[in-house]
Design a protein around this motif. Structure first.
Motif, PDB file in Angstrom:
ATOM      1  N   ARG A 136       0.824  -1.221   0.000  1.00 57.42           N
ATOM      2  CA  ARG A 136       0.000   0.000   0.000  1.00 57.42           C
ATOM      3  C   ARG A 136       0.851   1.262   0.000  1.00 57.42           C
ATOM      4  O   ARG A 136       0.332   2.376  -0.080  1.00 57.42           O
ATOM      5  CB  ARG A 136      -0.949  -0.010   1.213  1.00 57.42           C
ATOM      6  N   GLY A 137       2.165   1.114   0.153  1.00 60.62           N
ATOM      7  CA  GLY A 137       3.078   2.256   0.060  1.00 60.62           C
ATOM      8  C   GLY A 137       3.143   3.128   1.287  1.00 60.62           C
ATOM      9  O   GLY A 137       3.610   4.273   1.231  1.00 60.62           O
ATOM     10  N   HIS A 138       2.702   2.591   2.430  1.00 63.51           N
ATOM     11  CA  HIS A 138       2.772   3.389   3.663  1.00 63.51           C
ATOM     12  C   HIS A 138       2.751   2.490   4.891  1.00 63.51           C
ATOM     13  O   HIS A 138       1.900   1.606   4.990  1.00 63.51           O
ATOM     14  CB  HIS A 138       1.595   4.355   3.766  1.00 63.51           C
ATOM     15  N   GLY A 139       3.640   2.753   5.818  1.00 67.91           N
ATOM     16  CA  GLY A 139       3.605   1.999   7.073  1.00 67.91           C
ATOM     17  C   GLY A 139       4.610   2.519   8.076  1.00 67.91           C
ATOM     18  O   GLY A 139       5.602   3.177   7.729  1.00 67.91           O
ATOM     19  N   ARG A 140       4.323   2.248   9.331  1.00 69.37           N
ATOM     20  CA  ARG A 140       5.211   2.630  10.431  1.00 69.37           C
ATOM     21  C   ARG A 140       5.340   1.435  11.366  1.00 69.37           C
ATOM     22  O   ARG A 140       4.332   0.939  11.874  1.00 69.37           O
ATOM     23  CB  ARG A 140       4.602   3.776  11.253  1.00 69.37           C
ATOM     24  N   VAL A 141       6.579   1.014  11.593  1.00 66.11           N
ATOM     25  CA  VAL A 141       6.825  -0.089  12.524  1.00 66.11           C
ATOM     26  C   VAL A 141       7.683   0.431  13.669  1.00 66.11           C
ATOM     27  O   VAL A 141       8.692   1.107  13.429  1.00 66.11           O
ATOM     28  CB  VAL A 141       7.562  -1.262  11.827  1.00 66.11           C
ATOM     29  N   VAL A 142       7.268   0.153  14.881  1.00 65.60           N
ATOM     30  CA  VAL A 142       8.065   0.510  16.056  1.00 65.60           C
ATOM     31  C   VAL A 142       8.192  -0.747  16.921  1.00 65.60           C
ATOM     32  O   VAL A 142       7.178  -1.365  17.267  1.00 65.60           O
ATOM     33  CB  VAL A 142       7.404   1.637  16.881  1.00 65.60           C
ATOM     34  N   SER A 143       9.424  -1.122  17.242  1.00 67.59           N
ATOM     35  CA  SER A 143       9.628  -2.306  18.077  1.00 67.59           C
ATOM     36  C   SER A 143      10.309  -1.910  19.378  1.00 67.59           C
ATOM     37  O   SER A 143      11.131  -0.989  19.409  1.00 67.59           O
ATOM     38  CB  SER A 143      10.465  -3.346  17.319  1.00 67.59           C
ATOM     39  N   LEU A 144       9.955  -2.638  20.438  1.00 66.56           N
ATOM     40  CA  LEU A 144      10.516  -2.334  21.744  1.00 66.56           C
ATOM     41  C   LEU A 144      11.854  -3.036  21.938  1.00 66.56           C
ATOM     42  O   LEU A 144      11.917  -4.270  21.991  1.00 66.56           O
ATOM     43  CB  LEU A 144       9.528  -2.765  22.846  1.00 66.56           C
ATOM     44  N   GLY A 145      12.893  -2.235  21.996  1.00 59.84           N
ATOM     45  CA  GLY A 145      14.199  -2.736  22.408  1.00 59.84           C
ATOM     46  C   GLY A 145      14.310  -2.542  23.904  1.00 59.84           C
ATOM     47  O   GLY A 145      13.308  -2.613  24.635  1.00 59.84           O
ATOM     48  N   SER A 146      15.501  -2.241  24.368  1.00 59.25           N
ATOM     49  CA  SER A 146      15.702  -2.005  25.792  1.00 59.25           C
ATOM     50  C   SER A 146      17.095  -1.428  26.004  1.00 59.25           C
ATOM     51  O   SER A 146      18.021  -1.733  25.237  1.00 59.25           O
ATOM     52  CB  SER A 146      15.596  -3.321  26.565  1.00 59.25           C
ATOM     53  N   THR A 147      17.256  -0.646  27.051  1.00 60.22           N
ATOM     54  CA  THR A 147      18.606  -0.207  27.427  1.00 60.22           C
ATOM     55  C   THR A 147      19.525  -1.415  27.629  1.00 60.22           C
ATOM     56  O   THR A 147      20.740  -1.322  27.420  1.00 60.22           O
ATOM     57  CB  THR A 147      18.533   0.629  28.725  1.00 60.22           C
ATOM     58  N   ALA A 148      18.924  -2.534  27.983  1.00 58.34           N
ATOM     59  CA  ALA A 148      19.724  -3.746  28.223  1.00 58.34           C
ATOM     60  C   ALA A 148      20.534  -4.161  26.996  1.00 58.34           C
ATOM     61  O   ALA A 148      21.617  -4.722  27.128  1.00 58.34           O
ATOM     62  CB  ALA A 148      18.802  -4.893  28.644  1.00 58.34           C
ATOM     63  N   MET A 149      20.026  -3.867  25.802  1.00 59.29           N
ATOM     64  CA  MET A 149      20.740  -4.285  24.577  1.00 59.29           C
ATOM     65  C   MET A 149      21.963  -3.387  24.325  1.00 59.29           C
ATOM     66  O   MET A 149      22.836  -3.732  23.536  1.00 59.29           O
ATOM     67  CB  MET A 149      19.784  -4.246  23.369  1.00 59.29           C
ATOM     68  N   GLN A 150      22.005  -2.225  24.995  1.00 56.93           N
ATOM     69  CA  GLN A 150      23.099  -1.271  24.796  1.00 56.93           C
ATOM     70  C   GLN A 150      24.096  -1.302  25.948  1.00 56.93           C
ATOM     71  O   GLN A 150      25.249  -0.930  25.793  1.00 56.93           O
ATOM     72  CB  GLN A 150      22.521   0.157  24.728  1.00 56.93           C
ATOM     73  N   ASN A 151      23.601  -1.708  27.115  1.00 52.48           N
ATOM     74  CA  ASN A 151      24.345  -1.481  28.360  1.00 52.48           C
ATOM     75  C   ASN A 151      24.909  -2.747  28.977  1.00 52.48           C
ATOM     76  O   ASN A 151      25.287  -2.736  30.136  1.00 52.48           O
ATOM     77  CB  ASN A 151      23.397  -0.836  29.394  1.00 52.48           C
ATOM     78  N   GLY A 152      24.911  -3.838  28.212  1.00 55.16           N
ATOM     79  CA  GLY A 152      25.395  -5.079  28.811  1.00 55.16           C
ATOM     80  C   GLY A 152      24.434  -5.633  29.844  1.00 55.16           C
ATOM     81  O   GLY A 152      24.841  -6.127  30.887  1.00 55.16           O
ATOM     82  N   GLY A 153      23.161  -5.512  29.536  1.00 53.01           N
ATOM     83  CA  GLY A 153      22.150  -6.005  30.474  1.00 53.01           C
ATOM     84  C   GLY A 153      21.402  -4.835  31.084  1.00 53.01           C
ATOM     85  O   GLY A 153      21.772  -3.672  30.884  1.00 53.01           O
ATOM     86  N   GLY A 154      20.339  -5.161  31.792  1.00 50.94           N
ATOM     87  CA  GLY A 154      19.482  -4.100  32.328  1.00 50.94           C
ATOM     88  C   GLY A 154      19.594  -3.992  33.830  1.00 50.94           C
ATOM     89  O   GLY A 154      20.450  -4.617  34.456  1.00 50.94           O
ATOM     90  N   THR A 155      18.700  -3.175  34.394  1.00 49.24           N
ATOM     91  CA  THR A 155      18.662  -3.051  35.844  1.00 49.24           C
ATOM     92  C   THR A 155      18.153  -4.362  36.456  1.00 49.24           C
ATOM     93  O   THR A 155      18.339  -4.613  37.632  1.00 49.24           O
ATOM     94  CB  THR A 155      17.706  -1.910  36.255  1.00 49.24           C
TER      95      THR A 155
END
Ligand SMILES: NC(=O)c1ccc[n+]([C@@H]2O[C@H](COP(=O)([O-])OP(=O)(O)OC[C@H]3O[C@@H](n4cnc5c(N)ncnc54)[C@H](O)[C@@H]3O)[C@@H](O)[C@H]2O)c1
Length: 255
Positions: A136-155
């Motif tokens: 259809r030529g239009h769309g928006r996808v947003v997926s939930l990552g986490s600080t954990a993927m950047q910080n060597g794990g989360g709180t």
């Protein structure tokens, strides 16, 4: 006006059953803005969530029970959305599980379960929904990552969860490139310490100070904080943003 020129067609949200969760808060926010909603969750409470949205906001809302990593169940759910709602212009991959098990204690079954739900589930739902957007030529996808993927794990969560969220981010960047010419954007939001039930239950008053002490802004994040960002990324004005990761972490990680 076409549906997508208003930015308010149908949004599919996974993980929208949890009453205090990000997906459910986002559903309420989008419905208030006029979006129709396809809500998908493994928890049958998703049907009640859809009924509440319909009653409160008067938009179309369909709830469907499905495991996001089961392609047949996801296909049935999205087919039901397509039958009853306007074309899907937004997808939010919010369903997920956490894992506080350390590397030394984690077994293969736990690794595979977390990867299957978080990473494979995001792939399976995207695989079912995104081709229609591209067509259809239009769309928006947003997926939930986490600080954990950047910080060597989360709180709270450890390496298995971090790996599953890293997979979501890498997948989203590659998908963004492939679908950009078809009018579809793909982005990731990376929250930390949002006050929901995912971290082994409610963040009780006695647990709160330990979490808050790590946060420069001095408070936990709210589902409203995250929902506001996702709403923007789903909107018409976000069309020049793709392949991006948005930190929403109270300053826990900068950069
Ligand atoms: N809360 C936080 O601090 C935080 C931080 C970083 C990232 N996140 C991410 O945000 C997303 C939402 O988290 P939340 O805090 O709202 O959690 P939540 O536990 O409140 O909601 C998660 C939802 O996903 C659903 N779900 C779980 N497995 C599923 C499956 N196999 N199929 C379909 N649905 C399934 C659950 O039933 C639940 O309704 C998750 O991806 C999580 O990893 C949360």
């Amino acid at each position: 006006m076409t549906e997508h020129s208003t930015g308010r067609g149908t949004a599919v949200i996974t993980g929208a059953a949890s009453g205090r969760g990000i997906g459910r808060a986002l559903a309420g926010r989008l419905a208030a803005a006029g979006w129709h909603l396809g809500l998908l969750d493994i928890d049958p409470a998703v049907e009640k969530a859809a009924a509440e949205i319909r009653a409160e906001h008067g938009v179309g809302a369909v709830g469907a029970v499905a495991d996001i990593a089961d392609p047949a169940a996801v296909d049935a759910a999205v087919t039901a959305f397509e039958a009853e709602l306007p074309p899907v212009t937004g997808l939010v991959n919010s369903a997920g599980v956490s894992s506080p098990v350390s590397f030394f204690d984690v077994d293969l079954a736990t690794w595979e379960r977390v990867m299957r739900i978080n990473a494979t589930g995001t792939f399976v739902v995207s695989k079912r929904v995104v081709p229609g957007m591209a067509e259809r030529g239009h769309g928006r996808v947003v997926s939930l990552g986490s600080t954990a993927m950047q910080n060597g794990g989360g709180t709270y969560s450890k390496s298995t969860y971090a790996a599953s969220k890293g997979a979501i981010e890498a997948f989203s960047r590659a998908l963004a490139l492939e679908v950009a010419p078809r009018g579809v954007t793909v982005n990731v939001v990376a929250p930390a310490t949002i006050d929901t039930d995912i971290m082994g239950g409610r963040i009780t008053d006695d647990r709160k100070p330990a979490f808050v002490s790590q946060l420069p802004v001095g408070r936990l994040g709210t589902t409203r904080d995250v929902a506001a960002l996702v709403e923007f990324l789903l909107g018409e004005d976000a069309g020049y943003i793709t392949g991006a990761t948005y930190n929403i972490n109270g300053g826990l990680r900068i950069g």
